[in-house]
Design an enzyme around this catalytic site. Structure first.
Site, PDB file in Angstrom:
ATOM      1  N   TYR A 181       0.710  -0.781  -0.047  1.00 22.77           N
ATOM      2  CA  TYR A 181      -0.275   0.161  -0.241  1.00 22.77           C
ATOM      3  C   TYR A 181       0.727   1.337   0.074  1.00 22.77           C
ATOM      4  O   TYR A 181       2.018   1.378  -0.403  1.00 22.77           O
ATOM      5  CB  TYR A 181      -1.039  -0.178   1.369  1.00 22.77           C
ATOM      6  N   GLY A 317      -3.943 -14.150  12.314  1.00 21.58           N
ATOM      7  CA  GLY A 317      -4.401 -13.878  11.123  1.00 21.58           C
ATOM      8  C   GLY A 317      -5.786 -14.683  10.745  1.00 21.58           C
ATOM      9  O   GLY A 317      -6.952 -15.238  12.130  1.00 21.58           O
TER      10      GLY A 317
END
Ligand code: 8OZ
Length: 363
Positions: A181, A317
């Site tokens: 990102y 996660g």
């Protein structure tokens, strides 16, 4: 003597975490109108509040920062109110929660952007990847290069979103500097061919991440500020020719800022831990505060790395999606439930708040 078991409390800056297991940020694409966390988000996060620390899904700092459908923001009063429901629910269960703040940069699509404009990036280099938009996966759009005079606005948006995070009741902020990102697009030379103060040298490519982190730390306190990095991941179709010296420099500079943790994706995000050569111990040695390790951890690996002194906290996660009581299951050696991939991204309560605990009933 410091207690070094996974299931005992850990002091993270001003916070007392009940254990060393952290819920990693997980994108779920369920925000409602106005990109406000959905009515189910408070339930989802509070069901997982037995993690020592919960880190939210990546959350936009501005309308300009969005790159996927239905990901939440933290830049409007309604979004702050929505997140307040989440933080209250987690705190009511005795949990702690940081919000992960992101700007997606080039990983976006014109249909998600204000006025249908091109995504912004360090350089006008399109990533060979897709994003989730219009209920399907589509190629990301051609980005345009940010002008030098636009960069202070990005820093300011991160600062304001961090202030909003405090207003929403979060315990801290994680700056998303990983996974291809915007901030990582500046760091990695495969996406950054700038010739100004934000491109070229190792110092210049680290500059935006460090300016953003300094601004967030000044706003909310370094002891409530963490940063996530993924030195050798190619997530977001990105590459870096010099990850070791680049990230050694970043770790040293983040350490000097006094931030509370460094969250490191070791290897390829969600993939092999040995995807590329990298000396994570050398990285860790340069960062004096808490090292939060992530990627492919299970209980034996977390225990071994803790015993070796290689990490302080461990982020899990995907196991947290199907196992709201993951900490209890790891502690008791109970089997872990699988997640349903069909309900991972988008939708409502199904595959979100209906995964049962070991006791059998959804909380
Ligand atoms: C999966 C799908 C969409 C976004 C990341 C925020 O990789 C993400 C993400 C993950 O950091």
């Amino acid at each position: 003597m410091t207690d070094t078991t996974l299931f005992h409390p850990y002091t993270l800056g001003p916070l007392q975490l009940s254990n060393r297991i952290v819920m990693a940020p997980l994108t779920r694409n369920r925000a409602g109108a106005g990109l406000v966390p959905s009515e189910h988000a408070a339930t989802y996060y509070s069901q997982r509040a037995s993690a020592g620390l919960v880190i939210t899904e990546a959350t936009q700092i501005s309308a300009d920062a969005q790159g996927y459908q239905d990901t939440p923001g933290l830049y409007t009063p309604a979004q702050i109110d929505g997140w307040r429901q989440v933080t209250d629910a987690v705190h009511a269960k005795g949990g702690k929660i940081f919000v992960q703040l992101w700007h997606v940069g080039r990983i976006s699509h014109v249909d998600l952007r204000p006025g249908g404009t091109a995504p912004v990036a360090p350089s006008a280099i399109r990533a060979a990847t897709k994003t989730f938009v219009n209920n399907g996966f589509h190629d990301v759009s051609e980005p345009r290069s940010l002008r030098l005079d636009e960069i202070p606005g990005i820093v300011e948006d991160f600062r304001q979103a961090a202030a909003n995070a405090m207003a929403a009741g979060f315990d801290g902020v994680e700056v998303h500097g990983a996974n291809g990102y915007l901030l990582e697009q500046f760091i990695k030379d495969g996406a950054n061919t700038r010739t100004d103060a934000y491109g070229g040298s190792i110092e210049n490519r680290a500059r935006l991440l460090l300016e953003v982190t300094a601004a967030v730390a000044k706003e909310i306190g370094a002891d409530r500020t963490g940063v996530r990095l993924s030195p050798v991941s190619s997530a977001g179709a990105i590459s870096c020719s010099d990850p070791q010296p680049q990230y050694d420099h970043i770790a040293e500079r983040l350490s000097a800022l006094g931030i509370v943790y460094l969250h490191v994706v070791e290897g390829a995000t969600g993939g092999p831990r040995d995807a590329a050569p990298f000396d994570f111990a050398a990285l860790r040695a340069r960062f004096k505060n808490t090292y939060l390790a992530n990627n492919g951890y299970d209980l034996p690996l977390a225990k071994a790395r803790l015993a070796e002194g290689q990490a302080d906290l461990f982020a899990f996660g995907r196991p947290f999606i199907g196992n709201p009581d993951l900490v209890e299951r790891l502690k008791s050696g109970a089997p872990l439930a699988a997640l349903n991939p069909a309900t991972l991204y988008g939708g409502g309560a199904a595959g979100y708040t209906d995964y049962p605990t070991l006791a059998g009933a959804a909380q």
